[in-house]
Design an enzyme around this catalytic site. Structure first.
Site, PDB file in Angstrom:
ATOM      1  N   SER A  86      -5.551  -9.602   2.368  1.00 26.36           N
ATOM      2  CA  SER A  86      -4.653  -8.507   1.991  1.00 26.36           C
ATOM      3  C   SER A  86      -3.280  -8.995   1.549  1.00 26.36           C
ATOM      4  O   SER A  86      -2.317  -8.229   1.553  1.00 26.36           O
ATOM      5  CB  SER A  86      -4.489  -7.538   3.172  1.00 26.36           C
ATOM      6  OG  SER A  86      -5.724  -6.965   3.537  1.00 26.36           O
ATOM      7  N   GLY A  87      -3.180 -10.271   1.185  1.00 29.56           N
ATOM      8  CA  GLY A  87      -1.897 -10.817   0.772  1.00 29.56           C
ATOM      9  C   GLY A  87      -1.207 -11.594   1.873  1.00 29.56           C
ATOM     10  O   GLY A  87       0.019 -11.776   1.832  1.00 29.56           O
ATOM     11  N   TRP A 109       0.428 -14.858   0.676  1.00 35.82           N
ATOM     12  CA  TRP A 109       1.535 -14.459  -0.207  1.00 35.82           C
ATOM     13  C   TRP A 109       2.760 -14.094   0.625  1.00 35.82           C
ATOM     14  O   TRP A 109       3.873 -14.580   0.376  1.00 35.82           O
ATOM     15  CB  TRP A 109       1.080 -13.269  -1.044  1.00 35.82           C
ATOM     16  CG  TRP A 109       1.906 -12.983  -2.268  1.00 35.82           C
ATOM     17  CD1 TRP A 109       2.996 -13.679  -2.707  1.00 35.82           C
ATOM     18  CD2 TRP A 109       1.686 -11.934  -3.210  1.00 35.82           C
ATOM     19  NE1 TRP A 109       3.476 -13.124  -3.869  1.00 35.82           N
ATOM     20  CE2 TRP A 109       2.691 -12.059  -4.202  1.00 35.82           C
ATOM     21  CE3 TRP A 109       0.751 -10.908  -3.321  1.00 35.82           C
ATOM     22  CZ2 TRP A 109       2.770 -11.172  -5.271  1.00 35.82           C
ATOM     23  CZ3 TRP A 109       0.830 -10.045  -4.390  1.00 35.82           C
ATOM     24  CH2 TRP A 109       1.835 -10.179  -5.360  1.00 35.82           C
ATOM     25  N   HIS A 154      -4.431 -11.761  11.866  1.00 36.90           N
ATOM     26  CA  HIS A 154      -5.215 -10.674  11.280  1.00 36.90           C
ATOM     27  C   HIS A 154      -5.643  -9.675  12.359  1.00 36.90           C
ATOM     28  O   HIS A 154      -6.502  -8.829  12.112  1.00 36.90           O
ATOM     29  CB  HIS A 154      -6.470 -11.225  10.603  1.00 36.90           C
ATOM     30  CG  HIS A 154      -6.205 -12.069   9.401  1.00 36.90           C
ATOM     31  ND1 HIS A 154      -5.353 -11.693   8.389  1.00 36.90           N
ATOM     32  CD2 HIS A 154      -6.694 -13.277   9.034  1.00 36.90           C
ATOM     33  CE1 HIS A 154      -5.319 -12.637   7.453  1.00 36.90           C
ATOM     34  NE2 HIS A 154      -6.120 -13.598   7.824  1.00 36.90           N
ATOM     35  N   SER A 163     -12.697  -9.286  -2.314  1.00 39.28           N
ATOM     36  CA  SER A 163     -12.131 -10.608  -2.042  1.00 39.28           C
ATOM     37  C   SER A 163     -12.765 -11.233  -0.804  1.00 39.28           C
ATOM     38  O   SER A 163     -13.078 -12.434  -0.784  1.00 39.28           O
ATOM     39  CB  SER A 163     -10.612 -10.478  -1.850  1.00 39.28           C
ATOM     40  OG  SER A 163     -10.026 -11.742  -1.661  1.00 39.28           O
ATOM     41  N   SER A 172       5.026 -16.394  -7.318  1.00 50.51           N
ATOM     42  CA  SER A 172       4.111 -15.827  -8.306  1.00 50.51           C
ATOM     43  C   SER A 172       2.713 -16.399  -8.077  1.00 50.51           C
ATOM     44  O   SER A 172       2.547 -17.480  -7.494  1.00 50.51           O
ATOM     45  CB  SER A 172       4.578 -16.159  -9.722  1.00 50.51           C
ATOM     46  OG  SER A 172       4.422 -17.549  -9.981  1.00 50.51           O
ATOM     47  N   PHE A 173       1.696 -15.670  -8.527  1.00 52.04           N
ATOM     48  CA  PHE A 173       0.318 -16.129  -8.347  1.00 52.04           C
ATOM     49  C   PHE A 173       0.100 -17.479  -9.009  1.00 52.04           C
ATOM     50  O   PHE A 173      -0.507 -18.387  -8.427  1.00 52.04           O
ATOM     51  CB  PHE A 173      -0.656 -15.096  -8.924  1.00 52.04           C
ATOM     52  CG  PHE A 173      -2.104 -15.442  -8.705  1.00 52.04           C
ATOM     53  CD1 PHE A 173      -2.724 -15.127  -7.505  1.00 52.04           C
ATOM     54  CD2 PHE A 173      -2.837 -16.090  -9.691  1.00 52.04           C
ATOM     55  CE1 PHE A 173      -4.057 -15.450  -7.290  1.00 52.04           C
ATOM     56  CE2 PHE A 173      -4.171 -16.420  -9.487  1.00 52.04           C
ATOM     57  CZ  PHE A 173      -4.780 -16.098  -8.288  1.00 52.04           C
ATOM     58  N   MET A 197       1.837 -20.288  -6.931  1.00 51.17           N
ATOM     59  CA  MET A 197       1.180 -20.570  -5.664  1.00 51.17           C
ATOM     60  C   MET A 197      -0.186 -21.207  -5.852  1.00 51.17           C
ATOM     61  O   MET A 197      -0.631 -22.003  -5.028  1.00 51.17           O
ATOM     62  CB  MET A 197       1.058 -19.287  -4.847  1.00 51.17           C
ATOM     63  CG  MET A 197       2.390 -18.769  -4.323  1.00 51.17           C
ATOM     64  SD  MET A 197       2.202 -17.328  -3.247  1.00 51.17           S
ATOM     65  CE  MET A 197       1.308 -18.030  -1.863  1.00 51.17           C
ATOM     66  N   LYS A 204      -8.359 -14.361  -8.100  1.00 50.12           N
ATOM     67  CA  LYS A 204      -7.781 -13.603  -9.214  1.00 50.12           C
ATOM     68  C   LYS A 204      -6.405 -13.052  -8.884  1.00 50.12           C
ATOM     69  O   LYS A 204      -5.527 -13.008  -9.739  1.00 50.12           O
ATOM     70  CB  LYS A 204      -8.707 -12.446  -9.610  1.00 50.12           C
ATOM     71  CG  LYS A 204      -9.956 -12.871 -10.373  1.00 50.12           C
ATOM     72  CD  LYS A 204     -10.703 -11.639 -10.877  1.00 50.12           C
ATOM     73  CE  LYS A 204     -11.897 -12.022 -11.734  1.00 50.12           C
ATOM     74  NZ  LYS A 204     -12.604 -10.817 -12.247  1.00 50.12           N
TER      75      LYS A 204
END
Length: 329
Positions: free
Chosen positions: A79-80, A83, A130, A164, A255-256, A259, A284
Site C-alpha cells: 500500500s505504499g 514509499w 503491516h 500487487s 519518485s517511482f 526509487m 508499476k
C-alpha cells in the site's frame, strides 16, 4: 486450481479484535476456502501472516512498550509502505540517505523481531509494520488527545493492493503459491491474504484518523501531489527545520523512477529469493492497474462487498468503489 463461485464473497470479513466496530463476528474466517489453496502463511490469532513473520514474535509484541519519540509507518501490505518509509527517512535526514544503508536497516520491519530485540533499539526509533491497529504497540493512554508516539498510516485502493500482492506472493518461493489471479482474488476478498481483511485493517486506522498522533494518507494522494504529502508528513513529525530545498530533494528522490534504481530502497537484495522471471519489487507503481486484471464480475463482486462493509461500519472511506475519487482523510 478449481473455479470459485461469486457467492464466496459473502465471507469477505475475517476474525479480528472482537471489541472493534470494524469486526463482523457473524462471519467465519475459514468458511468457503480450502487450506490447500492458500499460500504458505503462518497463522496467529485467526489471521494469516507472511512466512517470515513468526507467531512468537507477534506474541511478544504484547509486551512492547512505546516511547514518546517513536514513529510507526503502518500499512496493509503493498500500500505504499516503502514509499512512505523512504519519505520519512529522507525528511529526518535532511533529504539524504545514510550512505549505503538499506531502508530495512534504517526503518526495520517491526513484526520480524522479538520484543527483546526491539527494546534494545536506540531512540528515536522509526519502524514499519503491516499489523492491524489493535496489534500495533500503543501507549496505555492512546486516545484522540495523545500527541505521541506518532503513527503514519498509508492506505491504497484495495483492488490495486490485491493485484500487487498477487504478483508479490507469486514472485517469492517462500509463499509456495502457484495459483492464478482468480484464486488470489478470492483469497484476498475473503480476508485470508496476509494480515487478514483489508476492510478491517483500514477501518481500524481510518476511525482514528482525527487523533493528534495519527496521520492517514492515501497512495492516490501521493501520486496526485507528492510534494503536498511530503509537507504534510514533515509537519506531522514536527520537523520545523525542514527547508523548501530539503522538501524538493525528498520529492525528487521519492519518485517511482528514482526509487526503482536506488539500491538502498528498491529491495534488490531480495532478488535471490524470487522465482526466475517474476516481477521486481517495484513493478508499476500505478493507480488503477486493477482494471487490467479484474473481470467485470470480479469488479461487481468487490463493489458489493465494499458497500456492504461501509454501510455496516458507517465511518469508512467512500473512495474505492467504481467511479469514486481520490481518498483523502
Amino acid at each position: 486450481m478449481a473455479e470459485r463461485s461469486s457467492s464466496d464473497s459473502s465471507l469477505a470479513l475475517s476474525e479480528s479484535d472482537p471489541t472493534s466496530p470494524c469486526t463482523d463476528a457473524s462471519v467465519s474466517p475459514t468458511a468457503g476456502l480450502e487450506q490447500e489453496w492458500l499460500p504458505n502463511y503462518n497463522t496467529y490469532d485467526g489471521k494469516n501472516f507472511p512466512p517470515l513473520v513468526r507467531p512468537e514474535n507477534l506474541d511478544s509484541l504484547k509486551r512492547c512498550k512505546t516511547r514518546s519519540d517513536d514513529v510507526f509507518v503502518c500499512t496493509y501490505s503493498k500500500s505504499g509502505t516503502t514509499w512512505m518509509q523512504h519519505i520519512v527517512r529522507l525528511l529526518k535526514n535532511n533529504g539524504q540517505t545514510e550512505s549505503d544503508q538499506a531502508i530495512v536497516n534504517v526503518i526495520p520491519f517491526l513484526e520480524e523481531y522479538h520484543v527483546d530485540n526491539i527494546d534494545l533499539w536506540t531512540s528515536p526509533r522509526t519502524m514499519k509494520c503491516h499489523l492491524p491497529h489493535h496489534m500495533v504497540p500503543q501507549p496505555s493512554s492512546m486516545d484522540e488527545t495523545a500527541s505521541s508516539p506518532k503513527y503514519i498510516y498509508a492506505m491504497r485502493d484495495p483492488r490495486d493492493v490485491a493485484v500487487s500482492l498477487f504478483y508479490h506472493t507469486r514472485a517469492f518461493e517462500k509463499y509456495e503459491f502457484t495459483g492464478d489471479w482468480n484464486d488470489f482474488f478470492h483469497i484476498f476478498l475473503n480476508g485470508k491474504a496476509e494480515y487478514g481483511s483489508w476492510f478491517e485493517h483500514v477501518c481500524g486506522w481510518w476511525q482514528r484518523r482525527h487523533y493528534r498522533n495519527v496521520l492517514v494518507v492515501s497512495y492516490e494522494e501521493m501520486q496526485q501531489d507528492l510534494r503536498q504529502v511530503v509537507c504534510k508528513v514533515a509537519s506531522f513529525l514536527n520537523l520545523a527545520n525542514v527547508t523548501d530545498s530539503v522538501i524538493d530533494q525528498v520529492v525528487a528522490k521519492s519518485s517511482f523512477s528514482a526509487m526503482r534504481v536506488d539500491k538502498t530502497a528498491n529491495y534488490s537484495w531480495d532478488d535471490q529469493y524470487r522465482r526466475p522471471g517474476h516481477v521486481p519489487f517495484f513493478r508499476k507503481g500505478q493507480v488503477g492497474d486493477w482494471t487490467n486484471h479484474f473481470t467485470a464480475e470480479q469488479a461487481r463482486e468487490f463493489d458489493a462487498v465494499y458497500r456492504r462493509f461501509a454501510e455496516r461500519v458507517g465511518d469508512f472511506p467512500e473512495c474505492y468503489c467504481s467511479g469514486a475519487g481520490v481518498a483523502t482523510s
